[in-house]
Design a protein around this motif. Structure first.
Motif, short mmCIF file in Angstrom:
data_model
loop_
_atom_site.label_atom_id
_atom_site.label_comp_id
_atom_site.label_asym_id
_atom_site.label_seq_id
_atom_site.Cartn_x
_atom_site.Cartn_y
_atom_site.Cartn_z
N VAL A 30 -30.73 2.42 -11.42
CA VAL A 30 -30.19 3.46 -10.53
C VAL A 30 -31.33 3.95 -9.64
O VAL A 30 -32.32 4.51 -10.13
CB VAL A 30 -29.61 4.64 -11.33
CG1 VAL A 30 -29.21 5.77 -10.38
CG2 VAL A 30 -28.40 4.20 -12.14
N GLY A 54 -26.91 0.72 -8.95
CA GLY A 54 -26.44 2.08 -8.69
C GLY A 54 -27.41 2.84 -7.80
O GLY A 54 -28.61 2.57 -7.80
N THR A 55 -26.88 3.79 -7.01
CA THR A 55 -27.75 4.68 -6.24
C THR A 55 -27.24 6.11 -6.40
O THR A 55 -26.04 6.33 -6.52
CB THR A 55 -27.73 4.34 -4.73
OG1 THR A 55 -26.39 4.32 -4.27
CG2 THR A 55 -28.38 2.99 -4.45
N SER A 77 -23.29 9.24 -3.83
CA SER A 77 -23.79 8.57 -5.03
C SER A 77 -22.82 7.46 -5.40
O SER A 77 -21.62 7.58 -5.22
CB SER A 77 -23.88 9.56 -6.20
OG SER A 77 -24.88 10.52 -5.94
N ASP A 78 -23.37 6.36 -5.93
CA ASP A 78 -22.52 5.21 -6.23
C ASP A 78 -23.01 4.57 -7.52
O ASP A 78 -24.08 3.98 -7.56
CB ASP A 78 -22.61 4.22 -5.05
CG ASP A 78 -21.77 2.98 -5.29
OD1 ASP A 78 -20.74 3.10 -5.98
OD2 ASP A 78 -22.17 1.90 -4.80
N ILE A 79 -22.26 4.77 -8.60
CA ILE A 79 -22.61 4.17 -9.90
C ILE A 79 -21.51 3.16 -10.24
O ILE A 79 -20.48 3.52 -10.82
CB ILE A 79 -22.73 5.23 -11.02
CG1 ILE A 79 -23.63 6.40 -10.60
CG2 ILE A 79 -23.23 4.59 -12.30
CD1 ILE A 79 -25.10 6.11 -10.57
N PRO A 80 -21.70 1.90 -9.86
CA PRO A 80 -20.61 0.93 -9.99
C PRO A 80 -20.47 0.31 -11.37
O PRO A 80 -19.63 -0.55 -11.56
CB PRO A 80 -20.97 -0.13 -8.93
CG PRO A 80 -22.44 -0.04 -8.79
CD PRO A 80 -22.86 1.34 -9.17
N TYR A 111 -21.63 11.10 -15.49
CA TYR A 111 -20.85 9.84 -15.43
C TYR A 111 -20.57 9.29 -16.83
O TYR A 111 -19.78 8.38 -16.99
CB TYR A 111 -21.61 8.79 -14.64
CG TYR A 111 -21.64 9.02 -13.15
CD1 TYR A 111 -20.70 8.42 -12.31
CD2 TYR A 111 -22.61 9.83 -12.57
CE1 TYR A 111 -20.72 8.61 -10.95
CE2 TYR A 111 -22.64 10.03 -11.20
CZ TYR A 111 -21.70 9.43 -10.39
OH TYR A 111 -21.73 9.62 -9.04
#
Lengths: 168, 319
Positions: A30, A54-55, A77-80, A111
């Motif tokens: 991340v 992730g970012t 924010s992007d936690i795939p 998350y």
């Protein structure tokens, strides 16, 4: 006082080799916007990490919101990947007070519950205000920097990374 | 003259109206709203920005939807939310608006979300807070009289930008009761500030303000002329109470001339989007086939509305 800043690309190469022995199929990265996200992208490619990258932008979790307000243009924010039980490495360019790392940890736990969280940074400039340290750190400055100086990663049009010192 | 919406640093202090708000601030709100849309997809749908703050929903006029979306937005920012349905409480006992506000300030309010049937009521509160040196307390207008409904206007702009990406190449038409609509006033202010080159209004003459062209919009006498080539169709709610007056014949008559049907929508661009602020009167201003059709973005509007209100509240509380 001018100081010699190390070459960011060489530091990245060192960071890759520090992390490589610990990579497992459960490892996920991340990156913290913006410098950490650039680094995480390069680490993700070089280390062949399976989980999607992730970012996060920690603007919504900063402890100075009450005094400074919102960052001008927060990123999404992007936690795939599934945070639950993942081994996560948070990636940032510079480790300073530790407050950004704390904000990132708080955000990450919204998350889910990771199995383990580590921190990887390109450069440690001293000045910690929280009990935080990086498991992976490519370089530590010999002397702490004055608070008025900002150490920051930048990326040129070809994607080459470099460290810059800015006087606030 | 002091802009009551901005503090001495030019930051948003209160959100009272989109009219007179600089383009930079409008764009900053839309930019800030974007990352908030992602929060709803998380395990924990909460951010800590307004932790420890008290947000008072001060509704002098009934509204379930707007109050609920403000409540959700404030709660997702971790604020404590207190809902006051003032129309049924202290004002009935004769307390003045500013006395009510003073009392709530004494309970350590940090933000007021105000809906009032009189235009200008949120301004009155903001001026009062300024005059009494309470600049740390913020006011959000959730709809005042016929004047403004800025967060609705903002969420509409967010929706347009989401689906159309830019403003500078659009034809936007606002259809219906512009005269009585605070939503329309906020939409028209934002559309012109953001640089939409062609804004049209369509509706019965009795429901269009006489000086509407002064706002920089084009008045179209028929639905056909208004809809032709449009990228965005913004329907307004026809308030039932207008039917009882002398302004309109009957709902059926209205629908025949001004209702949005698939046949009329076909005059707009193929990829035109249809918006409505809700609650809808099916069969009066909009046909069910359009409301439930592929071009309607009415439910995304509601979802974006929460993110936009989160953005506004966090920008205010951080200013």
């Amino acid at each position: 006082m001018p100081i010699d800043l190390p070459n960011a690309e060489s530091l990245l190469a060192r960071l890759i080799e520090q992390i490589r022995p610990d990579v497992t199929p459960r490892t996920a990265l991340v990156g913290i916007h913006t410098g950490g996200a650039w680094l995480a992208e390069r680490l993700h490619r070089s280390l062949g990490i399976q989980a999607s990258l992730g970012t996060i932008d920690v603007s919504f979790y900063r402890d100075d919101y009450g005094s400074k307000g919102l960052h001008a243009k927060p990123q999404r924010s992007d936690i795939p990947f599934d945070v639950e039980n993942a081994d996560i490495i948070i990636v940032d360019d510079v480790l300073y007070t530790g407050r950004t790392t704390r904000a990132a940890l708080n955000e990450l736990f919204d998350y889910g519950r990771p199995a383990r969280v580590d921190l990887a940074v390109l450069c440690d400039r001293h000045g910690r205000e929280l009990p935080i340290s990086a498991r992976y750190c490519a370089h530590t400055l010999d002397e702490p920097l004055a608070a008025s100086r900002i150490l920051r990663l930048s990326q040129d049009a070809t994607g080459t990374l470099s460290l810059r010192l800015i006087d606030a | 003259m002091r802009n009551p919406q901005l503090n001495s640093h030019g930051e948003l202090q209160h959100l009272l109206s989109l009219d007179g708000l600089p383009k930079g601030i409008l764009t900053a709100i839309l930019d800030t709203a974007a990352p908030f849309t992602e929060v709803a997809e998380r395990e924990v749908k909460k951010l800590p920005l307004l932790r420890g703050k008290s947000v008072f929903n001060l509704f002098f006029e009934n509204s379930t939807r707007t109050r609920t979306t403000f409540e959700i937005a404030a709660k997702r920012l971790s604020a404590d939310v207190i809902n006051l349905n003032v129309s049924t409480s202290s004002t009935k006992k004769g307390e003045t608006l500013l006395d009510t506000v003073d009392n709530l300030c004494a309970m350590h309010a940090d933000m007021f979300v105000v809906r009032h049937e009189s235009s200008g009521a949120p301004y009155l509160i903001a001026d009062h807070l300024h005059a009494t040196g309470r600049n740390h307390i913020h006011v959000v207008n959730a709809g005042d009289g016929r004047h403004a409904h800025p967060t609705q206007g903002l969420l509409d702009m967010y929706t347009i930008r989401h689906f159309k990406h830019e403003f500078h190449n659009l034809i936007v038409v606002v259809v219906g009761d512009v005269l009585h609509s605070r939503v329309a006033r906020s939409q028209l202010a934002a559309l012109t500030t953001l640089g939409v080159p062609e804004v049209r209004v369509v509706g019965p003459k009795t429901l269009l303000p006489t000086d509407v062209e002064r706002l920089g919009v084009r008045v179209c006498p028929t639905m056909e002329e208004g809809l032709r080539g449009a990228d965005v169709v913004m329907m307004l709610r026809l308030q039932n109470e207008r039917m009882n007056g002398a302004l309109l014949p009957s709902p059926q008559e209205y629908f025949k001339v001004w209702g949005l049907t698939p046949a009329k929508l076909a005059l707009a661009k193929d990829d035109a989007i249809v918006m409505h602020p809700g609650p809808m009167n099916r069969g009066v201003e909009i046909d069910s086939a359009v409301a439930d059709g592929g071009q309607a973005v009415i439910l995304p509007q509601v979802t974006f509305g929460i993110a936009v209100r989160m953005a506004v509240m966090s920008m205010l509380a951080g200013s």
